[in-house]
Design a protein around this motif. Structure first.
Motif, PDB file in Angstrom:
ATOM      1  N   MET A   1      79.367   1.673 -32.906  1.00 52.62           N
ATOM      2  CA  MET A   1      80.170   2.352 -33.920  1.00 52.62           C
ATOM      3  C   MET A   1      81.121   1.361 -34.603  1.00 52.62           C
ATOM      4  O   MET A   1      81.334   1.421 -35.812  1.00 52.62           O
ATOM      5  N   GLU A   2      81.694   0.452 -33.835  1.00 52.97           N
ATOM      6  CA  GLU A   2      82.572  -0.570 -34.411  1.00 52.97           C
ATOM      7  C   GLU A   2      81.786  -1.495 -35.331  1.00 52.97           C
ATOM      8  O   GLU A   2      82.266  -1.888 -36.399  1.00 52.97           O
ATOM      9  N   ARG A   3      80.564  -1.847 -34.919  1.00 52.00           N
ATOM     10  CA  ARG A   3      79.739  -2.757 -35.717  1.00 52.00           C
ATOM     11  C   ARG A   3      79.447  -2.155 -37.088  1.00 52.00           C
ATOM     12  O   ARG A   3      79.393  -2.875 -38.095  1.00 52.00           O
ATOM     13  N   ALA A   4      79.273  -0.844 -37.156  1.00 53.42           N
ATOM     14  CA  ALA A   4      78.932  -0.194 -38.415  1.00 53.42           C
ATOM     15  C   ALA A   4      80.028  -0.370 -39.453  1.00 53.42           C
ATOM     16  O   ALA A   4      79.757  -0.303 -40.668  1.00 53.42           O
ATOM     17  N   ARG A   5      81.255  -0.608 -39.013  1.00 54.81           N
ATOM     18  CA  ARG A   5      82.365  -0.772 -39.953  1.00 54.81           C
ATOM     19  C   ARG A   5      82.242  -2.042 -40.783  1.00 54.81           C
ATOM     20  O   ARG A   5      82.956  -2.211 -41.771  1.00 54.81           O
ATOM     21  N   LEU A   6      81.345  -2.942 -40.383  1.00 53.88           N
ATOM     22  CA  LEU A   6      81.137  -4.169 -41.151  1.00 53.88           C
ATOM     23  C   LEU A   6      80.699  -3.861 -42.577  1.00 53.88           C
ATOM     24  O   LEU A   6      80.957  -4.647 -43.493  1.00 53.88           O
ATOM     25  N   LEU A   7      80.053  -2.719 -42.788  1.00 53.15           N
ATOM     26  CA  LEU A   7      79.553  -2.360 -44.113  1.00 53.15           C
ATOM     27  C   LEU A   7      80.632  -1.748 -44.996  1.00 53.15           C
ATOM     28  O   LEU A   7      80.382  -1.422 -46.151  1.00 53.15           O
ATOM     29  N   ASP A   8      81.836  -1.556 -44.448  1.00 56.43           N
ATOM     30  CA  ASP A   8      82.940  -0.992 -45.222  1.00 56.43           C
ATOM     31  C   ASP A   8      83.743  -2.107 -45.899  1.00 56.43           C
ATOM     32  O   ASP A   8      83.703  -3.257 -45.488  1.00 56.43           O
ATOM     33  N   GLY A   9      84.502  -1.755 -46.881  1.00 60.42           N
ATOM     34  CA  GLY A   9      85.441  -2.696 -47.482  1.00 60.42           C
ATOM     35  C   GLY A   9      84.875  -3.461 -48.663  1.00 60.42           C
ATOM     36  O   GLY A   9      83.664  -3.509 -48.893  1.00 60.42           O
TER      37      GLY A   9
ATOM     38  N   ASP B   1      84.767  -6.669 -49.153  1.00 64.82           N
ATOM     39  CA  ASP B   1      84.063  -7.913 -48.832  1.00 64.82           C
ATOM     40  C   ASP B   1      82.869  -7.681 -47.916  1.00 64.82           C
ATOM     41  O   ASP B   1      82.371  -8.607 -47.283  1.00 64.82           O
ATOM     42  N   ALA B   2      82.401  -6.450 -47.836  1.00 60.79           N
ATOM     43  CA  ALA B   2      81.256  -6.125 -46.985  1.00 60.79           C
ATOM     44  C   ALA B   2      79.993  -6.799 -47.511  1.00 60.79           C
ATOM     45  O   ALA B   2      79.831  -6.987 -48.719  1.00 60.79           O
TER      46      ALA B   2
END
Length: 282
Positions: free
Chosen positions: A146-154, A156-157
């Protein structure tokens, strides 16, 4: 070219401390990064990436470095500390590299890509893979996913392009309710995120190069591209330029024979409705 040290506190984490110690030992031995790399069968830039904590230390390489630098088992012990990770050890190096990638292109043969999984789906997949492991280990890996999925947010994703096989839409992982939620999440992600593209490889596409393994191609702003491949309980980084180019060509072919993003979205939404109907009947 020598990789210069960053303004990183060597005590901030075990990887930074490993890098600082490697640099200290190398300079005490009077060796450049290129010279040390030559002695342990890698490039000087590769040594530099460890020194500035870009790459996670490797145990086999640390053994060679200890031999060359006459440091006993010092770097090996630090390596074991630096390799602690929230994800499976075989995937940890790739997970770190994902943080720096500007484009990630994946093919996943039988399940939803980890970046796009809901918690219920991730728990079902992880529980099946770790059938004989303690529950707290399952919980740890689900939280990490679930934490890894946050990489696609923001802002600068990275750009994320995934191809998944049609079978992924049909196998009832976690049951009809979990699958309906997961497929709706896929559709919503594609509709709401401009940095995510998704295609489905239909059953009638037939044979293709990636039938049995997950393949992830990573492109970087400041480093050559590389590939990560994974099968059950094991993964492998591919950095040889010729092999990476072969994987890229195969991925381009897979992208060409897969359904268009628009047709893929329609198929995903249709499959979601099928699971919703199945759930209502149950």
């Amino acid at each position: 070219m020598t990789t210069q040290p960053r303004n990183t506190d060597p005590y901030s984490d075990p990887r930074a401390f490993y890098g600082a110690e490697l640099r200290r030992l190398r300079e005490a031995a009077g060796l450049t990064q290129e010279q040390l790399g030559h002695r342990v069968f890698c490039s000087g830039s590769y040594i530099g990436q460890f020194e500035v904590a870009i790459r996670r230390p490797q145990l086999e390489l640390s053994q060679l470095l200890d031999d060359v630098l006459d440091s006993g088992e010092h770097l090996q012990r630090l390596c074991r500390l630096a390799r602690n990770s929230k994800v499976a050890d075989y995937f940890a190096d790739a997970a770190d590299l994902e943080q720096r990638a500007r484009l990630i292109s994946e093919y996943v043969p039988m399940c939803v890509p980890g970046f796009l999984q809901t918690e219920a789906y991730a728990r079902a997949v992880t529980s099946a893979a770790l059938r004989f492991s303690p529950q707290d280990m399952v919980d740890q890996f689900v939280r990490a996913r679930m934490e890894r999925a946050r990489l696609l947010d923001g802002s600068d994703a990275p750009v994320y392009w995934a191809i998944l096989h049609e079978s992924t839409l049909r196998v009832p992982v976690g049951g009809p309710a979990a699958m309906h939620e997961q497929l709706c999440h896929l559709a919503e992600t594609v509709r709401s995120r401009r940095n995510v593209a998704l295609q489905v490889m239909p059953f009638d596409a037939g044979a293709h190069p990636f039938m049995t393994a997950l393949v992830s191609l990573m492109n970087f702003a400041d480093a050559p591209p590389l590939v990560y491949t994974e099968s059950a309980y094991t993964g492998h980084l591919v950095e040889d330029p010729a092999l990476v180019a072969q994987y890229q060509a195969a991925y381009d072919l897979a992208r060409a024979v897969a359904l268009s993003p628009e047709a893929s979205l329609a198929l995903i939404e249709s499959a979601a409705k099928d699971f919703a109907t199945h759930e209502q009947r149950a």
